[in-house]
Each structure stands twice: as structure tokens, then as C-alpha cells.
Design a protein around this motif. Structure first.
Motif, PDB file in Angstrom:
ATOM      1  N   GLU A  64       0.834  -1.212   0.000  1.00 33.46           N
ATOM      2  CA  GLU A  64       0.000   0.000   0.000  1.00 33.46           C
ATOM      3  C   GLU A  64       0.865   1.257   0.000  1.00 33.46           C
ATOM      4  OE1 GLU A  64      -2.573  -0.313   3.410  1.00 33.46           O
ATOM      5  OE2 GLU A  64      -3.540  -2.121   2.617  1.00 33.46           O
ATOM      6  N   ASP A  65       1.908   1.259   0.813  1.00 36.62           N
ATOM      7  CA  ASP A  65       2.793   2.425   0.886  1.00 36.62           C
ATOM      8  C   ASP A  65       3.427   2.730  -0.470  1.00 36.62           C
ATOM      9  OD1 ASP A  65       2.321   2.882   3.555  1.00 36.62           O
ATOM     10  OD2 ASP A  65       4.296   2.225   4.249  1.00 36.62           O
ATOM     11  N   PHE A  66       3.935   1.687  -1.144  1.00 32.61           N
ATOM     12  CA  PHE A  66       4.588   1.949  -2.425  1.00 32.61           C
ATOM     13  C   PHE A  66       3.561   2.348  -3.479  1.00 32.61           C
ATOM     14  CE2 PHE A  66       6.950   1.106  -6.348  1.00 32.61           C
ATOM     15  CZ  PHE A  66       8.036   1.912  -6.115  1.00 32.61           C
ATOM     16  N   ASP A  67       2.391   1.734  -3.468  1.00 32.60           N
ATOM     17  CA  ASP A  67       1.347   2.147  -4.404  1.00 32.60           C
ATOM     18  C   ASP A  67       0.963   3.611  -4.185  1.00 32.60           C
ATOM     19  OD1 ASP A  67       1.202  -0.252  -5.813  1.00 32.60           O
ATOM     20  OD2 ASP A  67      -0.461  -1.029  -4.613  1.00 32.60           O
ATOM     21  N   ALA A 112       1.431   9.301  -6.034  1.00 31.49           N
ATOM     22  CA  ALA A 112       1.780  10.693  -5.710  1.00 31.49           C
ATOM     23  C   ALA A 112       2.746  11.309  -6.724  1.00 31.49           C
ATOM     24  CB  ALA A 112       2.398  10.760  -4.313  1.00 31.49           C
ATOM     25  N   GLN A 113       3.307  10.500  -7.598  1.00 29.99           N
ATOM     26  CA  GLN A 113       4.269  11.013  -8.566  1.00 29.99           C
ATOM     27  C   GLN A 113       3.531  11.598  -9.766  1.00 29.99           C
ATOM     28  OE1 GLN A 113       7.508  10.925  -7.473  1.00 29.99           O
ATOM     29  NE2 GLN A 113       6.479   9.994  -5.724  1.00 29.99           N
ATOM     30  N   SER A 114       4.039  12.698 -10.295  1.00 30.11           N
ATOM     31  CA  SER A 114       3.362  13.363 -11.408  1.00 30.11           C
ATOM     32  C   SER A 114       4.076  13.174 -12.743  1.00 30.11           C
ATOM     33  CB  SER A 114       3.229  14.860 -11.101  1.00 30.11           C
ATOM     34  OG  SER A 114       4.517  15.435 -10.925  1.00 30.11           O
ATOM     35  N   ASP A 115       5.067  12.309 -12.781  1.00 34.06           N
ATOM     36  CA  ASP A 115       5.816  12.097 -14.018  1.00 34.06           C
ATOM     37  C   ASP A 115       4.927  11.498 -15.104  1.00 34.06           C
ATOM     38  OD1 ASP A 115       8.612  12.803 -13.191  1.00 34.06           O
ATOM     39  OD2 ASP A 115       8.189  11.246 -11.708  1.00 34.06           O
ATOM     40  N   VAL A 154      10.779   5.572 -10.574  1.00 32.24           N
ATOM     41  CA  VAL A 154      12.016   6.179 -10.085  1.00 32.24           C
ATOM     42  C   VAL A 154      11.705   7.164  -8.962  1.00 32.24           C
ATOM     43  CG1 VAL A 154      13.943   7.723 -10.687  1.00 32.24           C
ATOM     44  CG2 VAL A 154      13.305   5.867 -12.244  1.00 32.24           C
ATOM     45  N   GLY A 155      10.728   8.028  -9.192  1.00 26.22           N
ATOM     46  CA  GLY A 155      10.364   9.009  -8.174  1.00 26.22           C
ATOM     47  C   GLY A 155       9.883   8.368  -6.885  1.00 26.22           C
ATOM     48  N   ALA A 156       9.069   7.333  -6.995  1.00 26.05           N
ATOM     49  CA  ALA A 156       8.556   6.647  -5.807  1.00 26.05           C
ATOM     50  C   ALA A 156       9.682   5.938  -5.060  1.00 26.05           C
ATOM     51  CB  ALA A 156       7.468   5.651  -6.206  1.00 26.05           C
ATOM     52  N   THR A 157      10.578   5.318  -5.800  1.00 28.35           N
ATOM     53  CA  THR A 157      11.707   4.622  -5.165  1.00 28.35           C
ATOM     54  C   THR A 157      12.563   5.613  -4.387  1.00 28.35           C
ATOM     55  OG1 THR A 157      11.751   2.904  -6.859  1.00 28.35           O
ATOM     56  CG2 THR A 157      13.777   3.245  -5.586  1.00 28.35           C
ATOM     57  N   LEU A 158      12.902   6.722  -5.010  1.00 24.57           N
ATOM     58  CA  LEU A 158      13.746   7.707  -4.334  1.00 24.57           C
ATOM     59  C   LEU A 158      13.017   8.360  -3.171  1.00 24.57           C
ATOM     60  CD1 LEU A 158      15.515   8.884  -7.513  1.00 24.57           C
ATOM     61  CD2 LEU A 158      16.651   7.967  -5.502  1.00 24.57           C
ATOM     62  N   ALA A 159      11.716   8.553  -3.292  1.00 20.34           N
ATOM     63  CA  ALA A 159      10.942   9.085  -2.153  1.00 20.34           C
ATOM     64  C   ALA A 159      10.992   8.105  -0.985  1.00 20.34           C
ATOM     65  CB  ALA A 159       9.499   9.347  -2.576  1.00 20.34           C
ATOM     66  N   ALA A 160      10.896   6.818  -1.284  1.00 19.94           N
ATOM     67  CA  ALA A 160      10.964   5.806  -0.229  1.00 19.94           C
ATOM     68  C   ALA A 160      12.341   5.778   0.413  1.00 19.94           C
ATOM     69  CB  ALA A 160      10.618   4.431  -0.791  1.00 19.94           C
ATOM     70  N   VAL A 161      13.380   5.863  -0.401  1.00 20.29           N
ATOM     71  CA  VAL A 161      14.744   5.859   0.132  1.00 20.29           C
ATOM     72  C   VAL A 161      14.965   7.086   1.012  1.00 20.29           C
ATOM     73  CG1 VAL A 161      17.187   6.044  -0.480  1.00 20.29           C
ATOM     74  CG2 VAL A 161      15.718   4.455  -1.734  1.00 20.29           C
ATOM     75  N   ARG A 199      11.536   4.664   4.368  1.00 20.46           N
ATOM     76  CA  ARG A 199      10.514   3.620   4.300  1.00 20.46           C
ATOM     77  C   ARG A 199      11.048   2.292   3.782  1.00 20.46           C
ATOM     78  NH1 ARG A 199       5.345   6.393   1.401  1.00 20.46           N
ATOM     79  NH2 ARG A 199       4.817   7.856   3.030  1.00 20.46           N
ATOM     80  N   LEU A 200      12.171   2.319   3.103  1.00 18.39           N
ATOM     81  CA  LEU A 200      12.616   1.134   2.397  1.00 18.39           C
ATOM     82  C   LEU A 200      13.021  -0.020   3.286  1.00 18.39           C
ATOM     83  CD1 LEU A 200      16.070   1.048   2.290  1.00 18.39           C
ATOM     84  CD2 LEU A 200      15.419   3.276   1.436  1.00 18.39           C
ATOM     85  N   ARG A 201      13.229   0.196   4.567  1.00 17.74           N
ATOM     86  CA  ARG A 201      13.647  -0.911   5.419  1.00 17.74           C
ATOM     87  C   ARG A 201      12.601  -2.012   5.456  1.00 17.74           C
ATOM     88  NH1 ARG A 201      12.969   0.568  11.720  1.00 17.74           N
ATOM     89  NH2 ARG A 201      10.739   0.736  11.656  1.00 17.74           N
ATOM     90  N   ARG A 202      11.376  -1.689   5.165  1.00 18.27           N
ATOM     91  CA  ARG A 202      10.322  -2.692   5.186  1.00 18.27           C
ATOM     92  C   ARG A 202      10.578  -3.817   4.205  1.00 18.27           C
ATOM     93  NH1 ARG A 202       5.564   1.624   5.579  1.00 18.27           N
ATOM     94  NH2 ARG A 202       5.870   2.096   7.743  1.00 18.27           N
ATOM     95  N   TRP A 203      11.190  -3.499   3.066  1.00 19.27           N
ATOM     96  CA  TRP A 203      11.446  -4.542   2.068  1.00 19.27           C
ATOM     97  C   TRP A 203      12.330  -5.630   2.648  1.00 19.27           C
ATOM     98  CZ3 TRP A 203       8.882  -4.823  -2.362  1.00 19.27           C
ATOM     99  CH2 TRP A 203       8.194  -3.677  -2.767  1.00 19.27           C
ATOM    100  N   ALA A 204      13.429  -5.252   3.225  1.00 18.97           N
ATOM    101  CA  ALA A 204      14.342  -6.234   3.801  1.00 18.97           C
ATOM    102  C   ALA A 204      13.704  -6.925   4.992  1.00 18.97           C
ATOM    103  CB  ALA A 204      15.644  -5.554   4.222  1.00 18.97           C
ATOM    104  N   VAL A 205      12.968  -6.175   5.790  1.00 10.61           N
ATOM    105  CA  VAL A 205      12.340  -6.726   6.990  1.00 10.61           C
ATOM    106  C   VAL A 205      11.327  -7.800   6.622  1.00 10.61           C
ATOM    107  CG1 VAL A 205      10.710  -6.153   8.833  1.00 10.61           C
ATOM    108  CG2 VAL A 205      12.713  -4.731   8.462  1.00 10.61           C
TER     109      VAL A 205
END
Length: 173
Positions: free
Chosen positions: A58-61, A66-69, A77-84, A88-94
Motif C-alpha cells: 500500500e505504501d509503495f502504491d 503521488a508522482q506526477s511524471d 524512479v520518483g517513488a523509489t527515491l521518495a521511499a529511500v 521507508r525502504l527498510r520494510r522490504w528487507a524486513v
């Protein structure tokens, strides 16, 4: 709100101590609630892990929306960098490390397939778009294990290069 606090506590526990430490009692203690309080929201360890998986999807969606590209890959790309940038990205590994249960990870596999396939045929260069999306996955992975590695200057440079790859016309075969 309480559910998010419980999921946060589970994620923190996993980040601090690893998947072997993920027990309902330990999550309840970390969250400052009784085990019964935790069980009210998540009746099992599997339900807790499922909740973490669902939340990260849900967070990544939401970040994507939220990206306007213009293109899906640019939004990716925008969503990934916003997460980094937001941590927020620690959830992936967790979540990946927490669950050896393929059934619980099935929604994540489905989401990953969707994120990596959606809109590829509409991209100016589908292969470059696929490469950029895979590079974003590498960024997630590295940053989740070494968040200090990526300074804002590094992230801006990476973002610029990834976006440039999307603008480069494909070479003729």
C-alpha cells in the motif's frame, strides 16, 4: 493508528534483532501493549507478517500515485527515491527476511510483478525502462542494508542518471 504502531514495533524488532526475534511477546513488549492487545489486532505471527506485507505494498502504491511524471517508469524512479529518502525502504528487507512462508509473500511477489511489468509496452524504450526499474530495486536493496551509503548528492546524481537513461533513444539492432 494502533495497527501501524504494532507494525512499526515488529519492523523495528526485525531491524534490530533479526527474524528469529520476531515473536508476538517481543512485538507486544516493544509496542508497549499486552500480548492480548496485540492478538486483538493480529491473531498470529503470520497475520502480523501479512499486515507488514500489505502495508508495504500500500505504501509503495501510494508513493507511485503521488508522482506526477509522465511515464510509469519515471513515476517508479520518483517513488523509489521518495521511499529511500523517507527511510521507508527498510520494510522490504524486513518483510522478506521475516517470512519464510511463500504463501505470506505471494502478495508481495504479485505486487513486484505488477510494478515491473505495468506500462512497459507504452514506454518509449521498454528495455531501458526495464533496466531502470531493476536498478531501482538494486538501490532499494543496498540502501536498506546500508542507509548511510546514499547521501542526498548521491541520490540526486543517481536519479539524474536513471532519468537520462529513459530519455536516451534506443540503438538500432
Amino acid at each position: 493508528m494502533r495497527r501501524d504502531e504494532l507494525l512499526d514495533a515488529a519492523e523495528e524488532l526485525l531491524c534490530d534483532q533479526g527474524s528469529a526475534a520476531l515473536t508476538l511477546a517481543a512485538v507486544a513488549e516493544r509496542a508497549g501493549v499486552s500480548k492480548g492487545g496485540l492478538l486483538y489486532h493480529y491473531g498470529s505471527k503470520e497475520a502480523l507478517i501479512k499486515g507488514m506485507v500489505e502495508r508495504l505494498i500500500e505504501d509503495f502504491d501510494e508513493l507511485m500515485a503521488a508522482q506526477s511524471d509522465e511515464t510509469y517508469t519515471e513515476r517508479y524512479v520518483g517513488a523509489t527515491l521518495a521511499a529511500v529518502r523517507s527511510g521507508r525502504l527498510r520494510r522490504w528487507a524486513v518483510v522478506t527476511g521475516a517470512s519464510g512462508n511463500l504463501f505470506l509473500l505471494a502478495p508481495l511477489r504479485d505486487a513486484m510483478a505488477r510494478w515491473h511489468r505495468e506500462g512497459l509496452s507504452e514506454e518509449p524504450d521498454p528495455r531501458a525502462s526495464q533496466i531502470v526499474r531493476l536498478a531501482c530495486e538494486g538501490l532499494w536493496d543496498v540502501a536498506s542494508h546500508d542507509p548511510e551509503l546514499n547521501t542526498e548528492d548521491d541520490l540526486q546524481a543517481l536519479e539524474g542518471r536513471l532519468r537520462a537513461l529513459l530519455k536516451t533513444p534506443p540503438k538500432a539492432p
